[in-house]
Design a protein around this motif. Structure first.
Motif, PDB file in Angstrom:
ATOM      1  N   THR A  10     -13.252 -20.319  20.225  1.00  0.00           N
ATOM      2  CA  THR A  10     -12.489 -20.772  21.170  1.00  0.00           C
ATOM      3  C   THR A  10     -11.375 -21.592  20.697  1.00  0.00           C
ATOM      4  OG1 THR A  10     -14.030 -20.767  22.977  1.00  0.00           O
ATOM      5  CG2 THR A  10     -11.969 -22.057  23.453  1.00  0.00           C
ATOM      6  N   HIS A  11     -11.530 -22.504  19.715  1.00  0.00           N
ATOM      7  CA  HIS A  11     -10.631 -23.315  18.963  1.00  0.00           C
ATOM      8  C   HIS A  11      -9.586 -22.465  18.246  1.00  0.00           C
ATOM      9  CE1 HIS A  11      -9.396 -26.942  16.480  1.00  0.00           C
ATOM     10  NE2 HIS A  11      -8.957 -25.939  15.554  1.00  0.00           N
ATOM     11  N   LEU A  12     -10.333 -21.638  17.588  1.00  0.00           N
ATOM     12  CA  LEU A  12      -9.343 -20.757  16.543  1.00  0.00           C
ATOM     13  C   LEU A  12      -8.506 -19.906  17.425  1.00  0.00           C
ATOM     14  CD1 LEU A  12     -12.136 -19.604  14.085  1.00  0.00           C
ATOM     15  CD2 LEU A  12      -9.986 -20.916  13.626  1.00  0.00           C
ATOM     16  N   ALA A  13      -8.897 -19.258  18.669  1.00  0.00           N
ATOM     17  CA  ALA A  13      -8.144 -18.699  19.406  1.00  0.00           C
ATOM     18  C   ALA A  13      -7.064 -19.308  20.053  1.00  0.00           C
ATOM     19  CB  ALA A  13      -8.978 -17.771  20.488  1.00  0.00           C
ATOM     20  N   THR A  14      -7.003 -20.492  20.268  1.00  0.00           N
ATOM     21  CA  THR A  14      -6.026 -21.297  21.013  1.00  0.00           C
ATOM     22  C   THR A  14      -5.215 -22.260  19.968  1.00  0.00           C
ATOM     23  OG1 THR A  14      -7.754 -23.107  21.243  1.00  0.00           O
ATOM     24  CG2 THR A  14      -7.341 -21.614  23.167  1.00  0.00           C
ATOM     25  N   ASP A  15      -5.575 -22.038  18.894  1.00  0.00           N
ATOM     26  CA  ASP A  15      -4.588 -22.925  17.628  1.00  0.00           C
ATOM     27  C   ASP A  15      -3.804 -21.684  16.953  1.00  0.00           C
ATOM     28  OD1 ASP A  15      -4.150 -25.021  15.741  1.00  0.00           O
ATOM     29  OD2 ASP A  15      -5.467 -23.942  14.351  1.00  0.00           O
ATOM     30  N   ARG A  16      -2.910 -22.132  16.176  1.00  0.00           N
ATOM     31  CA  ARG A  16      -1.805 -21.387  15.285  1.00  0.00           C
ATOM     32  C   ARG A  16      -1.949 -21.706  13.823  1.00  0.00           C
ATOM     33  NH1 ARG A  16      -0.010 -17.034  18.291  1.00  0.00           N
ATOM     34  NH2 ARG A  16       0.464 -17.730  20.388  1.00  0.00           N
ATOM     35  N   ARG A  17      -2.739 -22.606  13.324  1.00  0.00           N
ATOM     36  CA  ARG A  17      -2.845 -22.845  12.254  1.00  0.00           C
ATOM     37  C   ARG A  17      -3.514 -21.700  11.147  1.00  0.00           C
ATOM     38  NH1 ARG A  17      -3.927 -27.371  14.938  1.00  0.00           N
ATOM     39  NH2 ARG A  17      -2.501 -29.239  14.310  1.00  0.00           N
ATOM     40  N   PRO A  18      -3.117 -21.640  10.001  1.00  0.00           N
ATOM     41  CA  PRO A  18      -3.892 -20.497   9.110  1.00  0.00           C
ATOM     42  C   PRO A  18      -5.250 -21.084   8.786  1.00  0.00           C
ATOM     43  CG  PRO A  18      -2.095 -21.469   7.843  1.00  0.00           C
ATOM     44  CD  PRO A  18      -1.908 -22.179   9.282  1.00  0.00           C
ATOM     45  N   SER A  19      -6.393 -20.407   9.003  1.00  0.00           N
ATOM     46  CA  SER A  19      -7.720 -20.754   8.776  1.00  0.00           C
ATOM     47  C   SER A  19      -8.459 -19.861   8.163  1.00  0.00           C
ATOM     48  CB  SER A  19      -8.069 -20.939  10.144  1.00  0.00           C
ATOM     49  OG  SER A  19      -7.439 -21.803  11.107  1.00  0.00           O
ATOM     50  N   TYR A  20      -9.350 -20.316   7.638  1.00  0.00           N
ATOM     51  CA  TYR A  20     -10.495 -19.402   6.990  1.00  0.00           C
ATOM     52  C   TYR A  20     -11.946 -19.629   7.683  1.00  0.00           C
ATOM     53  CZ  TYR A  20     -13.802 -17.285   3.608  1.00  0.00           C
ATOM     54  OH  TYR A  20     -14.843 -16.714   2.963  1.00  0.00           O
ATOM     55  N   LEU A  21     -12.543 -18.416   8.219  1.00  0.00           N
ATOM     56  CA  LEU A  21     -13.875 -18.669   8.862  1.00  0.00           C
ATOM     57  C   LEU A  21     -14.797 -18.069   7.899  1.00  0.00           C
ATOM     58  CD1 LEU A  21     -15.299 -19.345  11.291  1.00  0.00           C
ATOM     59  CD2 LEU A  21     -14.610 -17.040  12.327  1.00  0.00           C
ATOM     60  N   ARG A  22     -15.746 -19.075   7.582  1.00  0.00           N
ATOM     61  CA  ARG A  22     -16.957 -18.262   6.716  1.00  0.00           C
ATOM     62  C   ARG A  22     -17.944 -18.232   7.366  1.00  0.00           C
ATOM     63  NH1 ARG A  22     -20.461 -21.226   2.165  1.00  0.00           N
ATOM     64  NH2 ARG A  22     -19.833 -19.663   0.332  1.00  0.00           N
ATOM     65  N   LEU A  23     -18.684 -16.863   7.157  1.00  0.00           N
ATOM     66  CA  LEU A  23     -19.707 -16.533   7.912  1.00  0.00           C
ATOM     67  C   LEU A  23     -20.938 -15.846   7.191  1.00  0.00           C
ATOM     68  CD1 LEU A  23     -17.962 -14.661  10.850  1.00  0.00           C
ATOM     69  CD2 LEU A  23     -18.709 -16.984  10.955  1.00  0.00           C
ATOM     70  N   CYS A  24     -22.275 -16.246   7.836  1.00  0.00           N
ATOM     71  CA  CYS A  24     -23.403 -15.779   6.970  1.00  0.00           C
ATOM     72  C   CYS A  24     -24.057 -14.591   7.643  1.00  0.00           C
ATOM     73  CB  CYS A  24     -24.236 -17.189   7.274  1.00  0.00           C
ATOM     74  SG  CYS A  24     -24.130 -18.515   6.390  1.00  0.00           S
ATOM     75  N   ARG A  25     -24.839 -13.947   6.602  1.00  0.00           N
ATOM     76  CA  ARG A  25     -25.576 -12.705   6.988  1.00  0.00           C
ATOM     77  C   ARG A  25     -26.717 -13.058   7.400  1.00  0.00           C
ATOM     78  NH1 ARG A  25     -27.251  -8.266   2.410  1.00  0.00           N
ATOM     79  NH2 ARG A  25     -27.630  -6.408   4.013  1.00  0.00           N
TER      80      ARG A  25
END
Length: 309
Positions: A146-161
């Motif tokens: 939700t935060h990322l959808a409403t933000d405009r900054r370049p971001s890296y989202l790191r996810l686990c398997r």
């Protein structure tokens, strides 16, 4: 239990229903990165670039400049391997792209170091305007999305398997840069991120049987708030970082810089991957690198014992 990449895939579809500027740029890994659900629900907002991460990053940067919020997804190792393109098109242009790197750490197992996301934090932390996110469970993944959808900054989202249990209590609220204490204790403060958070909690349970009560802190976003880290370290005798990443360049460097600035320089230790990684069953790899609950507990106990000698 489920993985944060699975939570991401589910949350992505739900936020897309509310925010029509959310789009996906894919690199022929829709099933593995869990963007397939988005493709099925929103085919007109799904852009397939094939096995071409460099092109996908450029496409995403262009979409961001036109007002969209693109999530470009691939394995973390492959995506951040195109660091020049990230630097040139996302970083320098301050393009509001969300780079989604899945399969973080050793959990990819038998595929080995050619596909393990073990140096991605080190790369992304060098870019001054790129924010890093790594959720520890489903609750945090939803809130981050939700935060990322409403933000405009370049971001890296790191996810686990790997599948992970919930570590946050009811009422938890994600705040960027603010570490969250998931287990109150004394003696030593343990900073962890993503997949290592529940393992650190399990290690704390093991140590509690011997009268050692670590505080376990989830650092889920970077840059981290220095004042909060300094306060947590200052109320403990020791500080330890546990991370599923190379020994150099990741969370340990972020926390270590703060620790070094404190008066008295508290004792500091790091558990991470000191080489390129190996191929094998994930449980064997975590045992080998002492990043399982038993290994973390043993390392903390030894660290504390050395301090009293």
């Amino acid at each position: 239990m489920t993985s944060t990449r699975d939570w991401f895939g589910t949350a992505l579809v739900e936020i897309a229903r509310e925010y029509d500027h959310v789009v996906v740029v894919n690199c022929d890994l829709a099933k593995a990165t869990r963007t397939l659900q988005f493709k099925e629900k929103f085919p007109d907002r799904f852009f397939e670039c094939g096995i071409a991460e460099a092109n996908a990053i450029g496409v995403a940067a262009g979409l961001a400049q036109e007002g969209f919020r693109p999530f470009v997804a691939s394995f973390g190792h492959f995506l951040t391997g195109k660091f020049l393109e990230i630097f040139q098109t996302v970083g320098l242009n301050d393009a509001g792209v969300v780079l989604v790197g899945t399969h973080a750490g050793l959990a990819i197992g038998r595929d080995g170091p050619t596909q393990m996301g073990l140096r991605d934090l080190a790369l992304m932390r060098t870019l001054p305007n790129v924010r890093v996110f790594q959720p520890a469970d489903g609750t945090e993944t939803w809130q981050m999305m939700t935060h990322l959808a409403t933000d405009r900054r370049p971001s890296y989202l790191r996810l686990c398997r790997q599948s992970q249990p919930e570590v946050h209590a009811d009422g938890y609220r994600f705040r960027f840069g603010i570490p969250h204490v998931v287990r109150e204790g004394a003696d030593v403060v343990v900073f962890a991120m993503g997949g290592t958070v529940p393992v650190a909690v399990e290690a704390a349970d093991r140590l509690a049987a011997d009268g050692v009560t670590p505080t376990v802190v989830n650092v889920s976003s970077l840059p981290v708030d220095r004042a909060t880290v300094a306060r947590l370290v200052g109320t403990h005798r020791q500080a330890v970082v546990v991370e599923d990443h190379y020994l150099v360049g990741g969370l340990a460097d972020e926390v270590g810089r703060i620790v070094l600035s404190l008066p008295g320089r508290p004792r500091f230790d790091v558990l991470a991957v000191p080489d390129y990684g190996q191929a094998g069953p994930p449980e064997d790899l975590y045992r080998r690198y002492r990043l399982d609950a038993a290994g973390i507990a043993a390392r903390i106990a030894a660290h504390l014992q050395d301090a009293v000698r």
